[in-house]
Design a protein around this motif. Structure first.
Motif, PDB file in Angstrom:
ATOM      1  N   GLN A 208       0.825  -1.203   0.000  1.00 11.10           N
ATOM      2  CA  GLN A 208       0.000   0.000   0.000  1.00 11.10           C
ATOM      3  C   GLN A 208       0.866   1.264   0.000  1.00 11.10           C
ATOM      4  O   GLN A 208       0.539   2.264  -0.657  1.00 11.10           O
ATOM      5  N   SER A 212       0.692   3.795  -3.204  1.00 13.33           N
ATOM      6  CA  SER A 212       0.188   5.155  -2.992  1.00 13.33           C
ATOM      7  C   SER A 212       1.267   6.201  -3.275  1.00 13.33           C
ATOM      8  O   SER A 212       0.966   7.273  -3.824  1.00 13.33           O
ATOM      9  N   ASP A 252      -6.686   4.334 -11.876  1.00 17.60           N
ATOM     10  CA  ASP A 252      -6.966   5.250 -10.768  1.00 17.60           C
ATOM     11  C   ASP A 252      -6.888   6.709 -11.227  1.00 17.60           C
ATOM     12  O   ASP A 252      -7.716   7.536 -10.849  1.00 17.60           O
ATOM     13  N   THR A 257     -10.177   7.624  -8.709  1.00 16.52           N
ATOM     14  CA  THR A 257     -10.476   6.747  -7.568  1.00 16.52           C
ATOM     15  C   THR A 257      -9.246   5.908  -7.227  1.00 16.52           C
ATOM     16  O   THR A 257      -8.351   5.751  -8.056  1.00 16.52           O
ATOM     17  N   ILE A 258      -9.230   5.363  -6.002  1.00 16.75           N
ATOM     18  CA  ILE A 258      -8.075   4.573  -5.559  1.00 16.75           C
ATOM     19  C   ILE A 258      -8.429   3.095  -5.558  1.00 16.75           C
ATOM     20  O   ILE A 258      -9.527   2.714  -5.134  1.00 16.75           O
ATOM     21  N   SER A 260      -9.046  -0.678  -4.761  1.00 16.42           N
ATOM     22  CA  SER A 260      -9.647  -1.217  -3.537  1.00 16.42           C
ATOM     23  C   SER A 260      -8.637  -1.940  -2.650  1.00 16.42           C
ATOM     24  O   SER A 260      -8.892  -2.164  -1.465  1.00 16.42           O
ATOM     25  N   GLN A 265      -7.170   3.769   5.682  1.00 23.38           N
ATOM     26  CA  GLN A 265      -8.031   4.937   5.506  1.00 23.38           C
ATOM     27  C   GLN A 265      -7.249   6.231   5.469  1.00 23.38           C
ATOM     28  O   GLN A 265      -7.555   7.135   4.685  1.00 23.38           O
ATOM     29  N   ARG A 268      -5.719   6.552   2.051  1.00 17.28           N
ATOM     30  CA  ARG A 268      -6.733   6.886   1.039  1.00 17.28           C
ATOM     31  C   ARG A 268      -7.090   8.386   1.095  1.00 17.28           C
ATOM     32  O   ARG A 268      -7.160   9.063   0.067  1.00 17.28           O
TER      33      ARG A 268
END
Length: 612
Positions: A208, A212, A252, A257-258, A260, A265, A268
């Motif tokens: 993650q 990101s 994305d 949108t990111i 799933s 959180q 995100r």
């Protein structure tokens, strides 16, 4: 090793030019007065720690002068202070090594007995690390102007941490720094304007975090002026991640949108502050990533990039050709020299060639001494450093300003946090001087034969692991005649390769599963840093054993002798790097086997496993 604190508002009276000028003047001042500062640093360390158990036990008796310190205090390795470290780890809060409370342990990438070394540290050391970081960009701005006008895209990660039985946190130095207020709450600085929000860096899930950070870097691609990671291997891993996941990233960006799979959180929310639907950008990235060649992908996707900021000295130099390929030959910049024990110095000529990188040691960081190093004659030209020093060898240590140009030394430090005449294990060569302060090339980590990422495997450890593995061959009446190893970085992630020549006395063929078991046994026998790289960080690939034809190692000896090695002194090298030798070995491979699964690994030391 850059920082990425939160960006706060620019103060009305902020003057970057004046700030840079003062920083550069500070460097002039400390390098001009290096010896006086070193004397003061040692005096301060010894006076504030005069009553600690370790100094009293050696009979220093509150003396703070250099001569007494050098004549009374021994030069040590980690094993010498390990009993004291373990007492602190187990909850003893008396002043054992340091008068100030030990705030946490920094886990070294070097190991002792297969476990990470625990380096004691105190709260104020964060200030010294911050000071060293603050020197980097004013130096860089002399060579590359305008870096305050854009952003840096750095891939920075935290690693897992553990608690000692006494309740102290044990974690890597960068994890400690990234989680500190020095990192998270630093005031405004245009040089710390990064594409990665803090939340993405501080995410404990490596997938993650990487996803990101890459997504944010792509969204801000035109603003990026420099790119990097801590180590070259980490940056290449990021590019390989992009190669594998660019379709998801484009989706994305196209939709705003990111994915799933990003379930954290806070990550995100931080990414959504940056991510907006941008079909045009998604088309551009898709077009570039779909091309057959990824040569120059960095300058294609981030066209304003001026340089790549990564460590490419020491074993990381093996990644230079790959970085050159991906960056279209952008400058590779090594900005600083640091370790878990102490932050040491800065590169004052950051646009030099990687092979010419030298670090100026900052004389306020710690008290530095240097143990002269000799090289063994012969084809390997290996470095000779005694494991323990006799009295005569202890007297050979010289101070920072007394090192000689061209001479190689092992670095010895005395720190504010409780290390006294501690052998770091790094071998440095004096390359020049900045005023009175010497500048050093990093030559190597002492005794390391294999390294892919932050792992360091020495010859003794490798021999022990191989010895454990060959037990699998006994039922087949086979023995290992000879072996060597190679750190293969042509794969991403890189992996260890062992070349085995067997003596087969029996008639029963050895099934592939037995060699796979040998691979896994070697991995299980290696240190915790290696196993963490395999299991948790995914920075090291499965170990490979290559079985070579009978007589291969005789050919290897013949080749070494043809290059001038003495037949009487020749020893099979336990690690090979020279390309013709690797080619010779690969030309005689008859079969290859990989470790079938990851070895076991968990955070912390083995002896802590049953503690709460």
């Amino acid at each position: 090793m850059p920082e990425a604190p939160k960006i706060t508002k620019k103060p009305a009276d902020y003057n970057l030019e004046l700030k840079n000028k003062r920083t550069l003047q500070f460097i002039e001042d400390i390098t001009s007065n290096a010896d006086e500062l070193q004397k003061n640093v040692l005096g301060e360390i010894l006076s504030r720690n005069a009553h600690v158990e370790y100094l009293q036990m050696h009979g220093l008796n509150h003396r703070t002068d250099r001569e007494s310190f050098k004549s009374i205090m021994p030069v040590i390795t980690y094993e010498d202070i390990q009993p004291y470290v373990e007492r602190i780890a187990n909850g003893d809060t008396s002043p054992i090594l340091c008068s100030k409370p030990i705030s946490e342990f920094l886990t070294s990438s070097g190991t002792s007995g297969g476990e990470r070394k625990l380096m004691p540290t105190i709260e104020e050391e964060l200030g010294r690390r911050s000071l060293l970081y603050s020197l980097l960009m004013p130096v860089m701005s002399q060579f590359v102007p305008g870096l305050d006008k854009g952003k840096g895209m750095y891939f920075l990660f935290i690693k897992s941490e553990a608690k000692t039985p006494g309740g102290l946190v044990a974690r890597p130095v960068l994890t400690s720094y990234y989680k500190s207020s020095h990192f998270k709450d630093r005031p405004y600085d245009p040089y710390t304007n990064y594409t990665s929000p803090n939340e993405t860096i501080l995410c404990p899930d490596s997938y993650q975090s990487m996803y990101s950070q890459m997504l944010c870097g792509l969204c801000q691609h035109k603003e990026v002026l420099r790119v990097g990671a801590v180590f070259a291997s980490g940056f290449i891993r990021a590019i390989k991640f992009l190669e594998k996941h660019w379709r998801f990233l484009c989706k994305d960006i196209r939709t705003g949108t990111i994915d799933s799979q990003i379930t954290d959180q806070s990550v995100r929310e931080a990414v959504m502050n940056i991510l907006k639907p941008d079909p045009k950008l998604a088309d551009f990235i898709e077009a570039e990533c779909s091309k057959d060649s990824w040569q120059g992908i960095i300058t294609r996707l981030w066209p304003n990039t001026k340089y790549v900021d990564v460590i490419v000295t020491g074993t990381m130099s093996q990644y230079i050709p790959t970085l050159d390929y991906y960056s279209n030959g952008l400058p590779l910049v090594c900005t600083m020299y640091a370790s878990s024990e102490c932050y040491f110095g800065v590169n004052l000529n950051p646009l030099c060639k990687p092979s010419e990188v030298s670090y100026t040691l900052v004389p306020t960081m710690a008290y530095f001494e240097f143990l002269p190093v000799q090289r063994n004659n012969g084809v390997s030209n290996s470095i000779s450093v005694p494991k323990t020093l006799n009295e005569k060898e202890q007297q050979q240590l010289v101070d920072l300003v007394d090192v000689k140009l061209g001479q190689e030394y092992e670095l010895v430090v005395t720190t504010y946090s409780g290390l006294y005449r501690y052998r770091v294990g790094d071998v440095l060569r004096v390359a020049g001087f900045k005023n009175k302060a010497p500048q050093f090339n990093f030559i190597c980590r002492k005794n390391v034969v294999l390294s892919i990422d932050s792992d360091k495997t020495d010859e003794v450890e490798l021999q022990h692991a191989v010895k454990n593995a060959v037990n699998h061959l006994l039922p087949f009446d086979a023995t290992l005649a000879e072996y060597t190893s190679f750190a293969d970085t042509t794969t991403i992630p890189g992996h260890y390769v062992l070349y085995w020549e067997l003596s087969l006395n029996g008639n029963t063929p050895i099934p592939p599963s037995v060699f796979e078991d040998c691979c896994l046994t070697i991995e299980e026998s290696l240190n915790t840093v290696y196993r963490q790289g395999r299991v948790c960080d995914k920075s090291i690939g499965p170990l490979e054993i290559k079985i070579v034809e009978s007589g291969t190692f005789d050919k290897l000896m013949d080749y070494a002798i043809s290059l001038g090695a003495s037949i009487n002194q020749y020893k099979t090298p336990r690690c090979v790097k020279f390309a013709p030798i690797v080619e010779l070995l690969n030309s005689r491979v008859v079969s290859c086997y990989f470790s079938p699964k990851c070895p076991k690994w968990f955070p912390g030391h083995k002896q802590w496993i049953n503690t709460d």
